[in-house]
Design a protein around this motif. Structure first.
Motif, PDB file in Angstrom:
ATOM      1  N   HIS A 122     -13.988  12.307 -58.432  1.00 46.41           N
ATOM      2  CA  HIS A 122     -12.989  13.351 -58.230  1.00 46.41           C
ATOM      3  C   HIS A 122     -12.499  13.240 -56.798  1.00 46.41           C
ATOM      4  CE1 HIS A 122     -11.576  17.631 -57.674  1.00 46.41           C
ATOM      5  NE2 HIS A 122     -10.854  17.187 -58.686  1.00 46.41           N
ATOM      6  N   GLN A 123     -11.191  13.073 -56.648  1.00 47.49           N
ATOM      7  CA  GLN A 123     -10.561  12.889 -55.344  1.00 47.49           C
ATOM      8  C   GLN A 123     -11.223  11.765 -54.557  1.00 47.49           C
ATOM      9  OE1 GLN A 123     -10.750  16.937 -53.897  1.00 47.49           O
ATOM     10  NE2 GLN A 123      -8.823  17.439 -54.927  1.00 47.49           N
ATOM     11  N   GLY A 124     -11.544  10.690 -55.254  1.00 46.52           N
ATOM     12  CA  GLY A 124     -12.102   9.503 -54.631  1.00 46.52           C
ATOM     13  C   GLY A 124     -13.595   9.511 -54.383  1.00 46.52           C
ATOM     14  N   ARG A 125     -14.263  10.632 -54.672  1.00 48.56           N
ATOM     15  CA  ARG A 125     -15.710  10.733 -54.433  1.00 48.56           C
ATOM     16  C   ARG A 125     -16.480  10.708 -55.743  1.00 48.56           C
ATOM     17  NH1 ARG A 125     -15.153  15.479 -50.157  1.00 48.56           N
ATOM     18  NH2 ARG A 125     -14.663  14.202 -48.350  1.00 48.56           N
ATOM     19  N   GLU A 126     -17.642  10.063 -55.706  1.00 49.53           N
ATOM     20  CA  GLU A 126     -18.510  10.031 -56.880  1.00 49.53           C
ATOM     21  C   GLU A 126     -19.115  11.412 -57.104  1.00 49.53           C
ATOM     22  OE1 GLU A 126     -22.609   7.896 -58.406  1.00 49.53           O
ATOM     23  OE2 GLU A 126     -21.321   6.782 -57.017  1.00 49.53           O
ATOM     24  N   VAL A 127     -18.992  11.895 -58.349  1.00 48.85           N
ATOM     25  CA  VAL A 127     -19.527  13.202 -58.728  1.00 48.85           C
ATOM     26  C   VAL A 127     -20.821  13.047 -59.524  1.00 48.85           C
ATOM     27  CG1 VAL A 127     -19.091  15.293 -60.091  1.00 48.85           C
ATOM     28  CG2 VAL A 127     -17.246  14.251 -58.764  1.00 48.85           C
ATOM     29  N   ASP A 128     -20.817  12.101 -60.465  1.00 52.15           N
ATOM     30  CA  ASP A 128     -21.996  11.891 -61.310  1.00 52.15           C
ATOM     31  C   ASP A 128     -21.966  10.468 -61.833  1.00 52.15           C
ATOM     32  OD1 ASP A 128     -24.366  12.466 -62.592  1.00 52.15           O
ATOM     33  OD2 ASP A 128     -23.536  14.000 -63.907  1.00 52.15           O
ATOM     34  N   ARG A 129     -23.137  10.010 -62.275  1.00 51.48           N
ATOM     35  CA  ARG A 129     -23.289   8.631 -62.745  1.00 51.48           C
ATOM     36  C   ARG A 129     -24.270   8.606 -63.903  1.00 51.48           C
ATOM     37  NH1 ARG A 129     -24.271   3.325 -59.397  1.00 51.48           N
ATOM     38  NH2 ARG A 129     -22.766   4.333 -58.055  1.00 51.48           N
ATOM     39  N   LEU A 130     -24.025   7.694 -64.838  1.00 49.96           N
ATOM     40  CA  LEU A 130     -24.896   7.525 -65.996  1.00 49.96           C
ATOM     41  C   LEU A 130     -24.963   6.051 -66.340  1.00 49.96           C
ATOM     42  CD1 LEU A 130     -26.378   8.882 -68.500  1.00 49.96           C
ATOM     43  CD2 LEU A 130     -24.191   8.605 -69.652  1.00 49.96           C
ATOM     44  N   ALA A 131     -26.169   5.523 -66.497  1.00 51.97           N
ATOM     45  CA  ALA A 131     -26.342   4.132 -66.907  1.00 51.97           C
ATOM     46  C   ALA A 131     -26.799   4.108 -68.356  1.00 51.97           C
ATOM     47  CB  ALA A 131     -27.358   3.432 -66.016  1.00 51.97           C
ATOM     48  N   GLY A 132     -26.195   3.224 -69.142  1.00 55.73           N
ATOM     49  CA  GLY A 132     -26.576   3.070 -70.544  1.00 55.73           C
ATOM     50  C   GLY A 132     -25.505   3.591 -71.484  1.00 55.73           C
ATOM     51  N   ALA A 133     -25.538   3.065 -72.702  1.00 56.66           N
ATOM     52  CA  ALA A 133     -24.566   3.453 -73.724  1.00 56.66           C
ATOM     53  C   ALA A 133     -25.019   4.732 -74.418  1.00 56.66           C
ATOM     54  CB  ALA A 133     -24.424   2.329 -74.750  1.00 56.66           C
ATOM     55  N   LEU A 134     -24.041   5.548 -74.790  1.00 56.56           N
ATOM     56  CA  LEU A 134     -24.317   6.795 -75.493  1.00 56.56           C
ATOM     57  C   LEU A 134     -23.431   6.912 -76.732  1.00 56.56           C
ATOM     58  CD1 LEU A 134     -24.319   9.452 -72.612  1.00 56.56           C
ATOM     59  CD2 LEU A 134     -26.301   8.534 -73.807  1.00 56.56           C
ATOM     60  N   PRO A 135     -23.930   7.562 -77.778  1.00 58.04           N
ATOM     61  CA  PRO A 135     -23.047   7.883 -78.906  1.00 58.04           C
ATOM     62  C   PRO A 135     -22.086   8.997 -78.489  1.00 58.04           C
ATOM     63  CG  PRO A 135     -25.286   8.640 -79.347  1.00 58.04           C
ATOM     64  CD  PRO A 135     -25.315   7.903 -78.038  1.00 58.04           C
ATOM     65  N   ALA A 136     -21.031   9.182 -79.256  1.00 55.74           N
ATOM     66  CA  ALA A 136     -19.953  10.114 -78.905  1.00 55.74           C
ATOM     67  C   ALA A 136     -20.427  11.528 -78.568  1.00 55.74           C
ATOM     68  CB  ALA A 136     -18.905  10.135 -80.007  1.00 55.74           C
ATOM     69  N   PRO A 137     -21.285  12.173 -79.373  1.00 53.81           N
ATOM     70  CA  PRO A 137     -21.658  13.553 -79.032  1.00 53.81           C
ATOM     71  C   PRO A 137     -22.372  13.675 -77.684  1.00 53.81           C
ATOM     72  CG  PRO A 137     -22.293  13.057 -81.292  1.00 53.81           C
ATOM     73  CD  PRO A 137     -21.849  11.772 -80.658  1.00 53.81           C
ATOM     74  N   GLN A 138     -23.259  12.745 -77.390  1.00 56.38           N
ATOM     75  CA  GLN A 138     -23.974  12.788 -76.115  1.00 56.38           C
ATOM     76  C   GLN A 138     -23.049  12.443 -74.947  1.00 56.38           C
ATOM     77  OE1 GLN A 138     -25.326  11.421 -78.860  1.00 56.38           O
ATOM     78  NE2 GLN A 138     -27.163  12.645 -79.174  1.00 56.38           N
ATOM     79  N   LEU A 139     -22.112  11.515 -75.171  1.00 54.47           N
ATOM     80  CA  LEU A 139     -21.162  11.180 -74.117  1.00 54.47           C
ATOM     81  C   LEU A 139     -20.280  12.387 -73.801  1.00 54.47           C
ATOM     82  CD1 LEU A 139     -19.825   9.265 -72.137  1.00 54.47           C
ATOM     83  CD2 LEU A 139     -18.400   8.430 -74.023  1.00 54.47           C
ATOM     84  N   GLN A 140     -19.805  13.061 -74.822  1.00 55.28           N
ATOM     85  CA  GLN A 140     -18.966  14.237 -74.601  1.00 55.28           C
ATOM     86  C   GLN A 140     -19.745  15.334 -73.861  1.00 55.28           C
ATOM     87  OE1 GLN A 140     -16.971  15.746 -78.076  1.00 55.28           O
ATOM     88  NE2 GLN A 140     -15.452  16.755 -76.810  1.00 55.28           N
ATOM     89  N   GLN A 141     -21.013  15.509 -74.220  1.00 53.38           N
ATOM     90  CA  GLN A 141     -21.848  16.501 -73.541  1.00 53.38           C
ATOM     91  C   GLN A 141     -22.030  16.133 -72.068  1.00 53.38           C
ATOM     92  OE1 GLN A 141     -25.824  16.822 -75.105  1.00 53.38           O
ATOM     93  NE2 GLN A 141     -26.219  18.740 -74.046  1.00 53.38           N
TER      94      GLN A 141
END
Length: 145
Positions: free
Chosen positions: A115-134
């Protein structure tokens, strides 16, 4: 609101009451929102993540990565659903060594929300759609979206 054109990189201003409309670039006349993630390279990465008023979710991936390939349709689907809440971009780590090194990408796929060029959050690994949306909603909550 300011949006970076995925085609030419021009900064476009859209009034807040029109942010849910398709919109087109004032310079190149291409769509600002077409429901597909933007492919970014080392040269255009910084401008795209820093000059958008919407948060930008970046998928760091590689063509040889099985989990990356499995997650690609899920990421694209999220882009179609949420394209007016955040921008979606993909960075092929094989073609962007400087950007991948800058953000210490050690595992792929890695998702980073900016957001505005700064890292807010990070996640490593693949997720199914419901978990990705969450995860996306939780990450957006960190910036008050």
């Amino acid at each position: 609101m300011h949006y970076t054109c995925p085609s030419c990189g021009a900064i476009n201003r859209i009034p807040a009451e029109r942010t849910h409309q398709p919109g087109q670039c004032g310079r190149c006349k291409q769509a600002l929102f077409d429901g597909t993630p933007v492919d970014l390279g080392d040269a255009d990465f910084e401008r795209f993540i820093a000059k958008n008023d919407l948060p930008v979710l970046v998928d760091f991936w590689a063509s040889w990565c099985g989990p990356c390939q499995a997650m690609a349709p899920v990421f694209s689907s999220m882009c179609q659903q949420l394209q007016h809440q955040l921008r979606f971009a993909k960075v092929n780590t094989e073609h962007t060594p400087a950007t991948s090194q800058r953000f210490a990408i050690r595992s792929i796929p890695t998702l980073i929300l900016f957001h505005q060029g700064r890292e807010v959050d990070r996640l490593a690994g693949a997720l199914p759609a419901p978990q990705l949306q969450q995860w996306i909603q939780q990450a957006l909550n960190k910036i008050g979206q």
